[in-house]
Enzyme design. Structure first.
Site, PDB file in Angstrom:
ATOM      1  N   ALA A   1       0.846  -1.148  -0.074  1.00  0.00           N
ATOM      2  CA  ALA A   1      -0.130   0.072   0.043  1.00  0.00           C
ATOM      3  C   ALA A   1       0.854   1.273  -0.011  1.00  0.00           C
ATOM      4  O   ALA A   1       2.144   1.278   0.111  1.00  0.00           O
ATOM      5  CB  ALA A   1      -0.673  -0.061   1.106  1.00  0.00           C
TER       6      ALA A   1
ATOM      7  N   GLY B   1      -0.333  -5.288   0.810  1.00  0.00           N
ATOM      8  CA  GLY B   1      -1.481  -4.675  -0.249  1.00  0.00           C
ATOM      9  C   GLY B   1      -1.572  -5.506  -1.359  1.00  0.00           C
ATOM     10  O   GLY B   1      -2.391  -5.799  -2.265  1.00  0.00           O
TER      11      GLY B   1
ATOM     12  N   GLU C   1      -2.656  -8.974  -1.008  1.00  0.00           N
ATOM     13  CA  GLU C   1      -4.032  -8.862  -0.546  1.00  0.00           C
ATOM     14  C   GLU C   1      -4.697  -8.813  -2.083  1.00  0.00           C
ATOM     15  O   GLU C   1      -5.883  -9.324  -1.902  1.00  0.00           O
ATOM     16  CB  GLU C   1      -4.262  -7.872   0.435  1.00  0.00           C
ATOM     17  CG  GLU C   1      -3.835  -8.313   1.807  1.00  0.00           C
ATOM     18  CD  GLU C   1      -3.896  -7.180   3.120  1.00  0.00           C
ATOM     19  OE1 GLU C   1      -4.502  -7.352   3.977  1.00  0.00           O
ATOM     20  OE2 GLU C   1      -3.491  -5.982   2.424  1.00  0.00           O
TER      21      GLU C   1
ATOM     22  N   GLU D   1       3.269  -6.404   6.960  1.00  0.00           N
ATOM     23  CA  GLU D   1       2.854  -5.154   7.816  1.00  0.00           C
ATOM     24  C   GLU D   1       3.255  -5.035   9.234  1.00  0.00           C
ATOM     25  O   GLU D   1       3.516  -4.022   9.712  1.00  0.00           O
ATOM     26  CB  GLU D   1       1.276  -5.165   7.649  1.00  0.00           C
ATOM     27  CG  GLU D   1       0.673  -4.592   6.339  1.00  0.00           C
ATOM     28  CD  GLU D   1       0.672  -5.876   5.442  1.00  0.00           C
ATOM     29  OE1 GLU D   1      -0.084  -5.726   4.434  1.00  0.00           O
ATOM     30  OE2 GLU D   1       1.259  -6.997   5.739  1.00  0.00           O
TER      31      GLU D   1
END
Length: 692
Positions: A63, A102, A105, A125
């Site tokens: 992200a 991300g 994901e 993360e």
């Protein structure tokens, strides 16, 4: 269509290409066109399958961290993943480089994942004080099983494409042109007709879970977290994937994520993430770099051998020099043994071990260093010895070769002044074991050429080091501040604390070990030699060294180590020595609490950091924090001493330093003017007058 997310149709297979250099982070300007493209493709009858791929050197590597802690612009990642799960036609993530955070994901929202052989996949993360916030803790266990997912999520360590395929995370590892093969794979899936089951609806692996064994593993990981909240939250979220319905587990993950992202620990860890990148920004970094094709290392002992391994691990040929054939063979044998241990642990293949060993060339002749582009000495910490080494290097090194000293304390300017090419000289202070420890203090001498500095900063990145450029002073940044941290240790002992009580105050704070355990690990004789060289004494530590108690290597130091164990055991003889020395100085013992221990050790640490900033030895407060988080074990959840000073309250630190200065009269407690200004303004940048 946006340039950040473009669409092409390849015989009915839609290829959505994300292009957001350098790492294809999922910023808002990527998410919006990506979402819009997927909506259109979902409803397009001319499209039989969808491939999500990325331009550049990597798949989505995460992200956009700069958006964390701010209001999220829609659509967010969770909405994109949910949208993917509504698509009836097959969706395929084509992964090259890294699919992290991300990025993974996003891939978990697809029906299938294919990767090239060099791809890495993970959810890192936790290293930012967070847990995966886009459904990773709920979907990953459904593919790889709860136990495997727990290890991946709590460690944050990526796995290879081969391991991912074996675990069920990747459906195929492809040779050749990844995109072409991914399109072929997607087309074949479309022809097969499905059914195409979303990851959220796959529960077979969860049904296999031994919940009792999972809880035992999770409890062990929690013990190792040392006060960090994120690993425990990660384990809890992974457990929710087993015990709660999907949507409830997903909602619980989001609540945990929002709690962590607003907390001080994640703020601190995200700060360190950016601080490491800021530390690499030095004047002249865009200059033409000198070519480094071969590295020379002088000294094959613990430090020299570790430095040589660090470069070999980075793919550099290394000439390793020693004074005798016997010493050289011992050093090379230790290097081979270290690699063999890595093979036995499964972290290195036998083939990789042989490749790395093949990069070493041993020598006892300085003339063999003439072909090296960078030469690092790692010999005894003595000025006369180092000057002798550099005199020999000056005679044999080729023009333009960079010469570096690995000194921990000595004056790099004095060494540089002893040779004919001071512009080619600087310090490279590695931390032991150098092949493992991430920190590298790059010591800029008065006459170090800008391109030399730029070359070495870039080189540090290439061998996986967190580089911090520092100026010349005794101990540079790390060891100078370490001396300030330890200045009160003997006074605390004489006044009534014990080594184990002080060490416990440190480990409760979040350090991996206390100062006395650390001293025993490093060897008490190192500090003893340094004190003698500077005409200093430490009444208790010096006595221990005079008794031959050098720490773990002798089985006795501040603690006892029985039968070769590394586990410290409190030693009544040491406590008796402390009492005897206190009596000699008429010091009456009293109860000393953990709060006082922290005030008298860590507040001087911050104070010395402020002095270093004021002197320009460090360019930024964040550079100091990178040094302490990566080289000395300062708890990452507190962000380093200078960041922590803001969390703990700089005004309070100044107040308590003033108190201890009145009580003791010792200069270590006199608040630095810069620290006082920080207490008034609340940020280092405002008081230093340059980027912090």
């Amino acid at each position: 269509m946006s340039s950040s997310a473009s669409v092409a149709n390849e015989n009915g297979v839609a290829v959505v290409t994300i292009d957001n250099p350098p790492v294809n982070a999922l910023s808002f300007h990527v998410r919006k066109p990506l979402y819009e493209a997927l909506v259109a493709l979902r409803d397009d009858p001319a499209v039989s399958a969808i491939v999500i791929a990325c331009a550049g050197r990597t798949f989505v590597a995460g992200a956009d961290i700069t958006e964390f802690g701010k209001p999220v612009e829609q659509p967010e990642l969770r909405a994109i993943v949910a949208l993917l799960e509504t698509i009836a036609k097959p969706t395929v993530a084509a992964i090259h480089g890294t699919a992290l955070g991300g990025g993974l994901e996003l891939a978990l929202g697809c029906h299938f994942r294919v990767a090239d052989q060099d791809a890495k996949l993970g959810l890192p993360e936790v290293k930012l004080g967070l847990l995966p916030g886009g459904g990773g803790t709920v979907r990953l266990p459904r593919l790889v099983g709860a136990a495997k997912a727990l290890g991946m999520i709590v460690s944050g360590t990526p796995i290879s494409a081969g391991e991912a395929e074996a675990a069920g995370l990747v459906d195929a590892v492809l040779d050749g042109d990844l995109l072409a093969e991914a399109i072929r794979f997607a087309s074949e899936m479309a022809i097969s007709g499905g059914p195409f089951i979303a990851v959220r609806d796959r529960n077979d692996r969860l049904a296999e879970t031994d919940l009792a064994a999972f809880d035992v593993h999770a409890a062990d990981l929690a013990r190792k977290a040392r006060g960090l909240e994120a690993p425990i939250a990660c384990a809890g979220a992974a457990r929710n994937a087993i015990t709660l319905p999907f949507d409830e587990a997903l909602a619980a993950e989001r609540r945990l994520f929002l709690k962590l992202v607003a907390g001080d620990q994640s703020r601190a860890q995200r700060y360190l993430f950016f601080a490491e990148r800021e530390a690499a920004k030095v004047p002249g970094r865009d200059l033409h770099k000198r070519k480094i094709a071969r590295v020379g290392v002088i000294g094959a002992g613990t430090m020299g051998g570790g430095i040589a391994m660090a470069f070999a691990n980075g793919g550099f040929p290394v000439t390793l020099l020693e004074t005798s054939a016997e010493a050289l063979q011992r050093g090379l044998a230790t290097i081979e043994k270290n690699y063999a241990v890595s093979v036995s642990r499964g972290s290195l293949s036998e083939e990789a071990k042989q490749q790395r060993l093949g990069l070493f060339k041993g020598s006892i002749d300085y003339a063999d260093l003439a072909e090296c582009d960078l030469i690092i000495e790692a010999v005894f910490e003595d000025m006369a010895v180092k000057k002798d080494v550099f005199g020999k290097l000056d005679a044999v090194a080729k023009p333009g070769a960079i010469l570096a000293t690995n000194t921990s304390y000595l004056d790099v300017n004095e060494i540089a002044a002893s040779i004919s090419r001071p512009q080619d000289m600087l310090g490279m202070h590695f931390f032991s074991p150098a092949n493992v420890m991430k920190l590298l203090e790059i010591v800029r001498a008065e006459k170090t050429a800008p391109d030399v500095l730029a070359t070495v900063v870039d080189l540090a990145r290439r061998i996986g080091k967190a580089a911090v450029v520092v100026g010349v002073c005794h101990g540079f940044v790390g060891n100078r501040m370490l001396s300030a941290r330890g200045a009160e240790n003997e006074f605390l002992l004489l006044e009534g604390a014990t080594p184990s009580k002080i060490d416990k105050a440190f480990t409760d704070f979040g350090w991996p070990m206390g100062p006395f355990q650390m001293g025993d690990l490093a060897g008490l004789d190192i500090g003893w030699r340094n004190r003698k060289a500077r005409g200093q004494t430490a009444v208790i530590a010096d006595t221990l060294c005079e008794q031959g108690r050098f720490g773990q290597k002798t089985g006795r130091g501040w603690y006892r180590y029985e039968s070769g164990s590394r586990e410290p055991v409190a030693d009544p003889e040491v406590e008796a020595l402390i009492l005897a020395k206190a009596a000699e100085q008429d010091v009456e013992a009293r109860a000393i609490g953990a709060e006082e221990i922290i005030e008298r050790t860590l507040y001087p640490l911050v104070n010395e950091g402020a002095r270093i900033l004021a002197e320009g030895i460090a360019a930024r407060a964040s550079d100091i924090d990178v040094v302490w988080a990566n080289g000395y074990g300062f708890p990452v959840g507190k962000g380093g001493p200078m960041f922590w000073a803001g969390l703990d309250g700089a005004a309070r630190i100044v107040e308590r330093l003033e108190y201890w200065h009145r009580q003791t009269g010792r200069a270590i407690f006199e608040p630095a003017p810069l620290l006082r200004r920080f207490a008034e303004k609340g940020n280092w940048e405002g008081v230093v007058g340059r980027p912090a």
